[in-house]
Design a protein around this motif. Structure first.
Motif, PDB file in Angstrom:
ATOM      1  N   ASP A  54      -3.524  10.908   4.220  1.00 52.25           N
ATOM      2  CA  ASP A  54      -3.961   9.834   3.325  1.00 52.25           C
ATOM      3  C   ASP A  54      -3.903   8.508   4.055  1.00 52.25           C
ATOM      4  N   LYS A  55      -4.843   7.633   3.749  1.00 50.32           N
ATOM      5  CA  LYS A  55      -4.802   6.268   4.277  1.00 50.32           C
ATOM      6  C   LYS A  55      -4.646   5.314   3.108  1.00 50.32           C
ATOM      7  N   GLY A  56      -3.588   4.527   3.143  1.00 52.61           N
ATOM      8  CA  GLY A  56      -3.424   3.462   2.165  1.00 52.61           C
ATOM      9  C   GLY A  56      -4.009   2.183   2.732  1.00 52.61           C
ATOM     10  N   SER A  57      -4.598   1.364   1.860  1.00 53.26           N
ATOM     11  CA  SER A  57      -5.181   0.108   2.337  1.00 53.26           C
ATOM     12  C   SER A  57      -5.138  -0.938   1.229  1.00 53.26           C
ATOM     13  N   LEU A  93       0.840  -1.191   0.000  1.00 53.15           N
ATOM     14  CA  LEU A  93       0.000   0.000   0.000  1.00 53.15           C
ATOM     15  C   LEU A  93       0.872   1.237   0.000  1.00 53.15           C
ATOM     16  N   LYS A  94       0.244   2.374  -0.288  1.00 54.14           N
ATOM     17  CA  LYS A  94       1.007   3.613  -0.325  1.00 54.14           C
ATOM     18  C   LYS A  94       0.131   4.798   0.037  1.00 54.14           C
ATOM     19  N   PHE A 151       4.018   6.199   9.775  1.00 57.28           N
ATOM     20  CA  PHE A 151       3.207   5.486   8.773  1.00 57.28           C
ATOM     21  C   PHE A 151       3.085   4.044   9.267  1.00 57.28           C
ATOM     22  N   HIS A 152       2.411   3.858  10.363  1.00 58.74           N
ATOM     23  CA  HIS A 152       2.320   2.551  11.009  1.00 58.74           C
ATOM     24  C   HIS A 152       1.379   1.622  10.244  1.00 58.74           C
ATOM     25  N   LEU A 153       1.793   0.375  10.114  1.00 58.26           N
ATOM     26  CA  LEU A 153       0.994  -0.628   9.407  1.00 58.26           C
ATOM     27  C   LEU A 153       0.117  -1.380  10.405  1.00 58.26           C
ATOM     28  N   GLU A 154      -1.166  -1.564  10.060  1.00 55.73           N
ATOM     29  CA  GLU A 154      -2.090  -2.259  10.950  1.00 55.73           C
ATOM     30  C   GLU A 154      -2.946  -3.234  10.167  1.00 55.73           C
ATOM     31  N   LYS A 155      -3.332  -4.306  10.871  1.00 59.41           N
ATOM     32  CA  LYS A 155      -4.323  -5.232  10.331  1.00 59.41           C
ATOM     33  C   LYS A 155      -5.112  -5.781  11.512  1.00 59.41           C
ATOM     34  N   GLY A 156      -6.403  -5.826  11.357  1.00 57.85           N
ATOM     35  CA  GLY A 156      -7.257  -6.195  12.476  1.00 57.85           C
ATOM     36  C   GLY A 156      -7.210  -7.669  12.847  1.00 57.85           C
ATOM     37  N   SER A 157      -6.964  -8.526  11.851  1.00 59.82           N
ATOM     38  CA  SER A 157      -7.023  -9.963  12.112  1.00 59.82           C
ATOM     39  C   SER A 157      -6.069 -10.658  11.131  1.00 59.82           C
ATOM     40  N   ALA A 183      -2.559   1.850   6.576  1.00 57.60           N
ATOM     41  CA  ALA A 183      -1.560   2.727   7.171  1.00 57.60           C
ATOM     42  C   ALA A 183      -1.954   4.152   6.845  1.00 57.60           C
ATOM     43  N   THR A 184      -1.802   5.040   7.827  1.00 60.73           N
ATOM     44  CA  THR A 184      -2.173   6.445   7.640  1.00 60.73           C
ATOM     45  C   THR A 184      -0.943   7.318   7.733  1.00 60.73           C
ATOM     46  N   TYR A 185      -0.793   8.196   6.785  1.00 60.42           N
ATOM     47  CA  TYR A 185       0.326   9.139   6.688  1.00 60.42           C
ATOM     48  C   TYR A 185       0.107  10.233   7.731  1.00 60.42           C
TER      49      TYR A 185
END
Lengths: 113, 113
Positions: free
Chosen positions: A55-58, A48-49, A73-79, A64-66
């Motif tokens: 901006d939120k990339g997904s 993603l970018k 620019f932390h990367l997250e995933k719920g599950s 991840a949100t700028y």
């Protein structure tokens, strides 16, 4: 010079756990920010970018949100799933159209069933 | 589309020998990048080309390294003479025009003994 700092790995999670991989950057101006993923034995793939502040990339459940104010620019995933096991790289491209990417050192994620 | 093609996938050689790594970018892409990945230093950009012309070779470690792009569909990275500290995974990536997404090849794992 421009740089990217990622949280040290490895990270080991159980399936369906919440994932956060921290990334902060140092750059002049307003860089574009990226997350790449590298599966075992393969090259890097763009995950993603985001090209401007807030901006939120997904993609594939990852987000991840700028954040300009915290240069993050932390990367997250719920599950997470077992198939998400890979090495994740945060990267930036400096303002001005340069083709050069600056990468963090990568964070290895292992998801156990 | 076959993606970025690199050869060989694995190379084992003795110190002092010449090593040549090869890359075929995605057809139609006009930017090509060579990276080196090690545990200690992470992913480093060695050199990149635009329209077959080297634009920035500041990442090339020393004169033992050289890269060429004789045409739009082929590039080589040569190390002569090779040293054990050159052991790494070398990636080639290509992109369509400036600042577009970089597509990575599967890499060449080089071991110099």
């Amino acid at each position: 010079g421009d740089s990217v700092t990622q949280m040290e790995g490895p990270v080991t999670l159980s399936e369906e756990a919440f994932l956060t991989i921290n990334c902060t950057y140092t750059a002049t101006g307003y860089p574009s920010l990226f997350w790449y993923v590298q599966y075992p034995g393969e090259g890097l793939q763009l995950l993603l970018k985001a090209t401007k502040a807030d901006d939120k990339g997904s993609n594939k459940g990852f987000e991840a949100t700028y954040r300009k104010e915290t240069t993050s620019f932390h990367l997250e995933k719920g599950s997470v799933q077992v198939s998400d096991s890979a090495v994740y790289f945060c990267a930036l491209r400096t303002q001005g159209g340069s083709e050069k990417l600056v990468f963090g050192k990568g964070t290895k994620l292992t998801v156990n069933p | 589309d076959a993606g970025v093609i690199q050869s060989p996938r694995h190379e084992v050689t003795e110190m002092g020998q010449e090593v040549t790594l090869r890359c075929k970018p995605i057809s139609g892409h006009n930017s090509l990048f060579w990276y080196r990945q090690t545990m200690m230093r992470g992913l480093e950009l060695l050199i990149y080309f635009n329209n077959n012309v080297p634009i920035d070779d500041s990442g090339m470690p020393e004169d033992r390294f050289s890269a060429k792009m004789p045409n739009a569909s082929f590039s080589t990275l040569k190390i002569q003479p090779s040293e054990p500290r050159d052991s790494a995974v070398y990636f080639c990536a290509s992109s369509f025009r400036r600042i577009y997404e970089q597509y990575f090849g599967p890499g060449t794992r080089l071991t110099v003994t």
